[in-house]
Design a protein around this motif. Sequence first.
Motif, PDB file in Angstrom:
ATOM      1  N   ARG A 188       0.829  -1.211   0.000  1.00  0.00           N
ATOM      2  CA  ARG A 188       0.000   0.000   0.000  1.00  0.00           C
ATOM      3  C   ARG A 188       0.863   1.261   0.000  1.00  0.00           C
ATOM      4  O   ARG A 188       0.408   2.332  -0.389  1.00  0.00           O
ATOM      5  N   SER A 225     -11.945  -6.649  -5.907  1.00  0.00           N
ATOM      6  CA  SER A 225     -11.133  -5.532  -5.408  1.00  0.00           C
ATOM      7  C   SER A 225     -12.004  -4.558  -4.619  1.00  0.00           C
ATOM      8  O   SER A 225     -13.073  -4.151  -5.078  1.00  0.00           O
ATOM      9  N   ARG A 226     -11.531  -4.197  -3.424  1.00  0.00           N
ATOM     10  CA  ARG A 226     -12.329  -3.384  -2.518  1.00  0.00           C
ATOM     11  C   ARG A 226     -11.982  -1.899  -2.564  1.00  0.00           C
ATOM     12  O   ARG A 226     -12.706  -1.077  -2.022  1.00  0.00           O
ATOM     13  N   ASP A 227     -10.860  -1.536  -3.177  1.00  0.00           N
ATOM     14  CA  ASP A 227     -10.472  -0.121  -3.246  1.00  0.00           C
ATOM     15  C   ASP A 227      -9.560   0.084  -4.444  1.00  0.00           C
ATOM     16  O   ASP A 227      -9.223  -0.852  -5.179  1.00  0.00           O
ATOM     17  N   ASN A 228      -9.151   1.332  -4.661  1.00  0.00           N
ATOM     18  CA  ASN A 228      -8.315   1.662  -5.819  1.00  0.00           C
ATOM     19  C   ASN A 228      -6.972   0.946  -5.767  1.00  0.00           C
ATOM     20  O   ASN A 228      -6.418   0.570  -6.812  1.00  0.00           O
ATOM     21  N   MET A 229      -6.429   0.770  -4.574  1.00  0.00           N
ATOM     22  CA  MET A 229      -5.143   0.097  -4.461  1.00  0.00           C
ATOM     23  C   MET A 229      -5.229  -1.347  -4.944  1.00  0.00           C
ATOM     24  O   MET A 229      -4.378  -1.817  -5.702  1.00  0.00           O
ATOM     25  N   GLU A 230      -6.267  -2.057  -4.529  1.00  0.00           N
ATOM     26  CA  GLU A 230      -6.416  -3.437  -4.982  1.00  0.00           C
ATOM     27  C   GLU A 230      -6.680  -3.497  -6.481  1.00  0.00           C
ATOM     28  O   GLU A 230      -6.237  -4.430  -7.153  1.00  0.00           O
ATOM     29  N   ARG A 231      -7.388  -2.497  -6.999  1.00  0.00           N
ATOM     30  CA  ARG A 231      -7.589  -2.461  -8.460  1.00  0.00           C
ATOM     31  C   ARG A 231      -6.260  -2.242  -9.184  1.00  0.00           C
ATOM     32  O   ARG A 231      -6.044  -2.788 -10.269  1.00  0.00           O
ATOM     33  N   GLU A 232      -5.365  -1.458  -8.600  1.00  0.00           N
ATOM     34  CA  GLU A 232      -4.039  -1.266  -9.187  1.00  0.00           C
ATOM     35  C   GLU A 232      -3.235  -2.558  -9.110  1.00  0.00           C
ATOM     36  O   GLU A 232      -2.498  -2.900 -10.046  1.00  0.00           O
ATOM     37  N   GLU A 265      -4.342  -5.444  -9.420  1.00  0.00           N
ATOM     38  CA  GLU A 265      -4.812  -6.364 -10.467  1.00  0.00           C
ATOM     39  C   GLU A 265      -3.858  -6.357 -11.658  1.00  0.00           C
ATOM     40  O   GLU A 265      -3.533  -7.402 -12.225  1.00  0.00           O
ATOM     41  N   ARG A 266      -3.410  -5.152 -12.034  1.00  0.00           N
ATOM     42  CA  ARG A 266      -2.484  -5.043 -13.173  1.00  0.00           C
ATOM     43  C   ARG A 266      -1.185  -5.786 -12.876  1.00  0.00           C
ATOM     44  O   ARG A 266      -0.649  -6.503 -13.734  1.00  0.00           O
ATOM     45  N   ASN A 287       3.389   1.341  -1.880  1.00  0.00           N
ATOM     46  CA  ASN A 287       3.984   1.217  -3.211  1.00  0.00           C
ATOM     47  C   ASN A 287       5.433   0.732  -3.164  1.00  0.00           C
ATOM     48  O   ASN A 287       6.248   1.059  -4.022  1.00  0.00           O
TER      49      ASN A 287
END
Length: 314
Positions: free
Chosen positions: A189, A266-273, A275-276, A191
């Motif tokens: 989280r 994915s529960r938030d933007n971080m988890e969506r990131e 995914e990539r 990064n």
Amino acid sequence: MEGIEDLDGQEDLRRRQFEREYLAWLKFSAREIAESLRRLSAERREEIFAFYEMVLREPEKMHSPLSSDERNRLERILGGGVRAGAGAEVAEVDTAGAGEERESMRGAERLRSIVLLKTPAVVFAHAIFPASSFFDVGVAMHRRFFVGGRWFAVISLNASYLEIASDAMLHYLLEHELIQGEMYEELARMNVRHLSPELKGAYHEAARLEAIRRTRISEEEVRSEEEIIRELSLKEPLVPTGFAASSIYLHLLRNYEALRHFGWESRDNMEREWERLSHEFASWIEFSVHSFGVFVSELKRLVRSAGEFSVEFV
């Protein structure tokens, strides 16, 4: 477009360099592992080679689900219901059985979204401790995977360790894996994607000490646990963590519908990131399987050629 092509070319060069270095490390590691295999009976060596060949053909079969009794035991242990030893009597018996039920419920909640698997293998990875030579060994892996649009948290345990370890050892091991998983999620989280071996060692040690504090495991039992791991590493199939992780990923794919309820979107933007980034991991699976095949071939060559050499000069 030219700039993008340059970046792609640089990434390709880095990947090829990593692959060369990783294969070289596997071959060096095979030398040390071959020494251990030579000390085993010929029958046991062939059993290990047969296991290697099987998982090379079908990597997803390296792991299997825990039985309901095994999962219930871990839930009870993690909920605080630790017995003095494997198969020992409960120190304090709750005649109504309510205490053990509460413990299992607490443990079940902590493991609710975690896929628990077992494997005959002991895993090894690049050394992070000064006392190690080429690699460190372990009887557990805790990883997160993105499969079929859902995230899965997985803990895999060595099957022999699961059978012979005391409740206190298993509690300590599970806490260590869960604490370390929390640490690495926090780093992600922030990064932070790459850690030096020194930092990995520091986080491992911090998680270990916190697991000791939470479980109150004795120093004697910690030493016994370390000895069990050392003994297992000398007689069980050793598999690099890269291939072990690929095996778990393929196991999730093969058994997706049965395991789907463990996963979450994915529960938030971080988890969506993330995914990539998970797609990058999937792109390494073919190399992971190939490199494991190189490792197995090198191991067979070293063990069998040494046998031929000794026969020739007896």
